[in-house]
Design an enzyme around this catalytic site. Structure first.
Site, PDB file in Angstrom:
ATOM      1  N   ASN A  37       0.824  -1.214   0.000  1.00  0.00           N
ATOM      2  CA  ASN A  37       0.000   0.000   0.000  1.00  0.00           C
ATOM      3  C   ASN A  37       0.861   1.268   0.000  1.00  0.00           C
ATOM      4  OD1 ASN A  37      -2.372   1.423   0.012  1.00  0.00           O
ATOM      5  ND2 ASN A  37      -2.939   0.942   2.139  1.00  0.00           N
ATOM      6  N   HIS A 122     -15.013  -4.874  10.384  1.00  0.00           N
ATOM      7  CA  HIS A 122     -14.617  -3.546  10.880  1.00  0.00           C
ATOM      8  C   HIS A 122     -15.837  -2.669  11.107  1.00  0.00           C
ATOM      9  CE1 HIS A 122     -10.182  -3.032   9.564  1.00  0.00           C
ATOM     10  NE2 HIS A 122     -10.414  -4.290   9.880  1.00  0.00           N
ATOM     11  N   ASP A 210      -7.697  -1.843  17.504  1.00  0.00           N
ATOM     12  CA  ASP A 210      -6.361  -1.617  16.932  1.00  0.00           C
ATOM     13  C   ASP A 210      -5.834  -0.261  17.393  1.00  0.00           C
ATOM     14  OD1 ASP A 210      -4.105  -1.459  15.363  1.00  0.00           O
ATOM     15  OD2 ASP A 210      -5.114  -1.893  13.464  1.00  0.00           O
ATOM     16  N   HIS A 212      -2.897   0.789  16.487  1.00  0.00           N
ATOM     17  CA  HIS A 212      -2.126   1.212  15.311  1.00  0.00           C
ATOM     18  C   HIS A 212      -0.797   1.880  15.658  1.00  0.00           C
ATOM     19  CE1 HIS A 212      -1.906   2.120  10.938  1.00  0.00           C
ATOM     20  NE2 HIS A 212      -2.629   1.028  10.903  1.00  0.00           N
ATOM     21  N   GLU A 236      -4.602  -4.715  19.404  1.00  0.00           N
ATOM     22  CA  GLU A 236      -3.620  -4.878  18.322  1.00  0.00           C
ATOM     23  C   GLU A 236      -2.623  -3.731  18.246  1.00  0.00           C
ATOM     24  OE1 GLU A 236      -5.693  -5.443  14.635  1.00  0.00           O
ATOM     25  OE2 GLU A 236      -4.014  -4.654  13.465  1.00  0.00           O
ATOM     26  N   GLU A 262       1.128  -7.229  11.551  1.00  0.00           N
ATOM     27  CA  GLU A 262       0.675  -7.016  10.175  1.00  0.00           C
ATOM     28  C   GLU A 262       1.769  -6.429   9.297  1.00  0.00           C
ATOM     29  OE1 GLU A 262      -2.711  -4.429  10.882  1.00  0.00           O
ATOM     30  OE2 GLU A 262      -1.573  -2.695  10.219  1.00  0.00           O
ATOM     31  N   ARG A 283      -0.029 -11.639  13.531  1.00  0.00           N
ATOM     32  CA  ARG A 283      -0.819 -11.110  12.416  1.00  0.00           C
ATOM     33  C   ARG A 283      -0.109 -11.091  11.072  1.00  0.00           C
ATOM     34  NH1 ARG A 283      -4.931  -8.866  11.796  1.00  0.00           N
ATOM     35  NH2 ARG A 283      -4.438  -6.752  11.145  1.00  0.00           N
ATOM     36  N   HIS A 312      -3.620 -10.556   8.831  1.00  0.00           N
ATOM     37  CA  HIS A 312      -4.007  -9.226   8.341  1.00  0.00           C
ATOM     38  C   HIS A 312      -4.891  -9.408   7.101  1.00  0.00           C
ATOM     39  CE1 HIS A 312      -2.300  -5.188   6.598  1.00  0.00           C
ATOM     40  NE2 HIS A 312      -3.408  -4.967   7.279  1.00  0.00           N
ATOM     41  N   ASP A 316      -6.250  -3.338   1.439  1.00  0.00           N
ATOM     42  CA  ASP A 316      -5.065  -3.176   0.574  1.00  0.00           C
ATOM     43  C   ASP A 316      -4.371  -4.508   0.299  1.00  0.00           C
ATOM     44  OD1 ASP A 316      -4.622  -2.055   3.475  1.00  0.00           O
ATOM     45  OD2 ASP A 316      -2.669  -2.854   2.924  1.00  0.00           O
ATOM     46  N   TRP A 402       1.972   6.823  12.302  1.00  0.00           N
ATOM     47  CA  TRP A 402       0.605   6.791  11.812  1.00  0.00           C
ATOM     48  C   TRP A 402      -0.014   5.441  12.150  1.00  0.00           C
ATOM     49  CZ3 TRP A 402      -1.820   3.594   8.163  1.00  0.00           C
ATOM     50  CH2 TRP A 402      -3.201   3.883   8.009  1.00  0.00           C
TER      51      TRP A 402
HETATM   52  O1  KDG Z   1      -2.098  -0.285   4.586  1.00  0.00           O
HETATM   53  C1  KDG Z   1      -2.284  -0.101   5.955  1.00  0.00           C
HETATM   54  C2  KDG Z   1      -3.466  -0.915   6.447  1.00  0.00           C
HETATM   55  O2  KDG Z   1      -3.359  -2.240   6.005  1.00  0.00           O
HETATM   56  C3  KDG Z   1      -3.574  -0.893   7.936  1.00  0.00           C
HETATM   57  O3  KDG Z   1      -3.684   0.418   8.380  1.00  0.00           O
HETATM   58  C4  KDG Z   1      -4.808  -1.678   8.352  1.00  0.00           C
HETATM   59  O4  KDG Z   1      -4.091  -1.703  10.632  1.00  0.00           O
HETATM   60  C5  KDG Z   1      -4.755  -2.176   9.741  1.00  0.00           C
HETATM   61  C6  KDG Z   1      -5.579  -3.352  10.039  1.00  0.00           C
HETATM   62  O5  KDG Z   1      -5.499  -3.812  11.173  1.00  0.00           O
HETATM   63  O6  KDG Z   1      -6.283  -3.806   9.158  1.00  0.00           O
HETATM   64 MG    MG Z   2      -3.855  -3.149  12.237  1.00  0.00          MG
END
Ligand code: KDG
Ligand code: MG
Length: 402
Positions: A37, A122, A210, A212, A236, A262, A283, A312, A316, A402
């Site tokens: 991605n 989601h 998540d 992130h 996560e 992921e 993941r 994951h 994407d 991010w």
């Molecule tokens: O490309 C980035 C995404 O795959 C990601 O942000 C998605 O964190 C993610 C998830 O748990 O699906």
């Molecule tokens: Mg994630």
């Protein structure tokens, strides 16, 4: 038997996907996903310049040897670009082998370990009330496990909150969108979200969340502890995992199950996390971690400590990865759960597939191979569009994760 052609197909039916198609002298072909991605063209160049010339003339049945050639032979090991290119070749070769055998891929891997693959969907909303409604909607759709994210008061463009009604597509502009992050606001808000959710849907639905990669280890420990009353299925990516040892600190403070991986590419990214039992779910997935050949090594290693898989499955990752992952999930003994963000109808049309959703589970289908095709004529109608993932800054302007 010989490989006579290997071509890279780039298409953007709503978002970008990179697909490798390997054709043999016997007319059997296989496809693999190589999408990274926001960095798609890097993998395209890697495949075209450095991988395709190696494939022509090789015996497609030698999956392991080809994997080792591409991994060891690069000298510059690992990394998301190299490992995605390897994954694409690997999945295409497993597809070919399964088609030649006339078997669904899961049968080549060792056969079914379960009837269907538990998935999580989601649910997200601009605020707690909207997320509650979304979670309830997912329950109504038959989901047994649901990831919940919500907007955070005072945080513009919080992670995971969609701007349309169905899909969250973070890669939204040719240059990265800037978002602002506040850990304080997030840590205050998130327990309230899960408190309200348990009130609304009870404790029989599995809930996931998540973070992130946004927290420090001690903040992650605090979040895990504050969410303990709500029995999450997993929490996560609480902290960036370059430093695997950081999870020792988190683990000392919370019993909330942790999921990570992921963005992992190889077993080396999670070796310590697994052997020290610092996480509960791994993941890593097919496209990210070198295909079926390498992912099963990670899963087998994880199984020693009863750590389960949680591939994951964001949008994407193309339907080709989803198909291959579902065959893997159907076989893998230490299966945990599979992420399932549905693709758009345009994407589903470009990648016709045998898998289907029913009552909270996905089923891979029984077609020989991994069961996903690419409609090349339709794919050609959607040219590549440069799109990158956002970046995040703290409120004072400091660059963040991010
Ligand atoms: O490309 C980035 C995404 O795959 C990601 O942000 C998605 O964190 C993610 C998830 O748990 O699906
Ligand atoms: Mg994630």
């Amino acid at each position: 038997m010989r490989i006579v052609d290997a071509k890279v197909i780039i298409t953007c039916p709503g978002r970008n996907f990179v697909t490798l198609k390997i054709v043999t002298d016997q007319g059997v072909y296989g496809i693999g996903d190589a999408t990274l991605n926001g960095r798609e063209q890097a993998v395209v160049a890697y495949l075209q310049e450095h991988v395709v010339p190696l494939l022509i003339g090789r015996d497609p049945r030698r999956i392991e040897d080809t994997w080792q050639l591409l991994y060891r032979g690069a000298y510059w090991r690992r990394g998301p670009v190299t490992m995605r290119a390897i994954a694409a070749v690997d999945v295409a070769l497993w597809d070919i082998k399964a088609k030649m055998a006339g078997l669904p891929l899961y049968d080549l891997l060792g056969g079914k370990s379960r009837e269907g693959v538990l998935v999580y969907g989601h649910a997200n909303g601009g605020d707690i009330a909207e997320t509650l409604d979304e979670v309830e909607r997912y329950v109504g759709l038959g989901y047994k496990a649901i990831r919940a994210q919500s907007g955070i008061p005072g945080v513009e463009k919080a992670y995971g909150v969609g701007r349309g009604d169905m899909y969250y597509e973070p890669a939204d502009a040719a240059l990265p969108t800037e978002t602002i992050w506040s850990t304080t606001k997030y840590l205050n808000h998130t327990p309230k979200l899960f408190d309200a959710l348990r009130d609304r849907v009870g404790f029989d639905v599995d809930l996931l969340h998540d973070a992130h990669h946004r927290l420090t280890p001690m903040e992650a420990a605090r979040l895990g502890r504050s969410l303990e009353p709500y029995n999450l299925f997993w929490l996560e990516d609480v902290t960036p995992a370059e430093n695997q040892e950081a999870f020792r600190l988190i683990r000392q403070h919370t019993t909330t199950p942790l999921a990570v991986g992921e963005i992992f590419n190889t077993i080396w990214d999670c070796k310590d996390l697994l052997q020290e039992q610092l996480v509960d779910f791994i993941r890593a997935t097919i496209v990210g971690a070198g295909g079926v050949t390498h992912l099963r090594r990670i899963a087998d290693f994880a199984s020693v400590w009863q750590i389960r898989t949680g591939c994951h499955g964001a949008t994407d990752l193309s339907p080709v990865t989803m198909g291959a992952a579902l065959h893997f999930d159907t076989w893998v003994p230490n299966f945990g759960i599979q992420e399932y963000m549905r693709h758009s109808p345009e994407t589903d049309a470009v990648f016709p597939h045998a898998y289907h959703f029913e009552n909270g589970l996905l089923f891979p289908g029984d077609t020989p191979g991994h069961g996903v095709e690419i409609d090349e004529a339709l794919a050609a109608k959607y040219p590549y569009e440069p799109k990158q993932l956002p970046v995040a800054r703290l409120e004072d302007g400091t660059m963040w994760n991010w």
